[in-house]
Design a protein around this motif. Sequence first.
Motif: not given
Length: 78
Positions: A24-26, A28-33, A52
């Motif tokens: 998950m750290n790979r 982006s913040d947006r993708q994780r959200d 969003m």
Amino acid sequence: MDPAPGPEPTVVVRDSAARIGVLMNRLSDRQRDILAMRLLAGLSSRETGQAMRMTAGAVRVAQRRALNLLRKAMVADF
């Protein structure tokens, strides 16, 4: 009988959670959200888009891309 999981299942779950965290750290913040809202919170693409400031279609595309990145990373790492 003790209904709690034994040591082996506990280790497997912890190991899996750590691997997922690395993957998950790979993203982006947006993708994780987006993944969190869609998969964990169970929001629709429309609801996620409203939160969003994206269209529902853009949410679906971003979700698909994020999941594809995770799949490729899993194949490469494991």
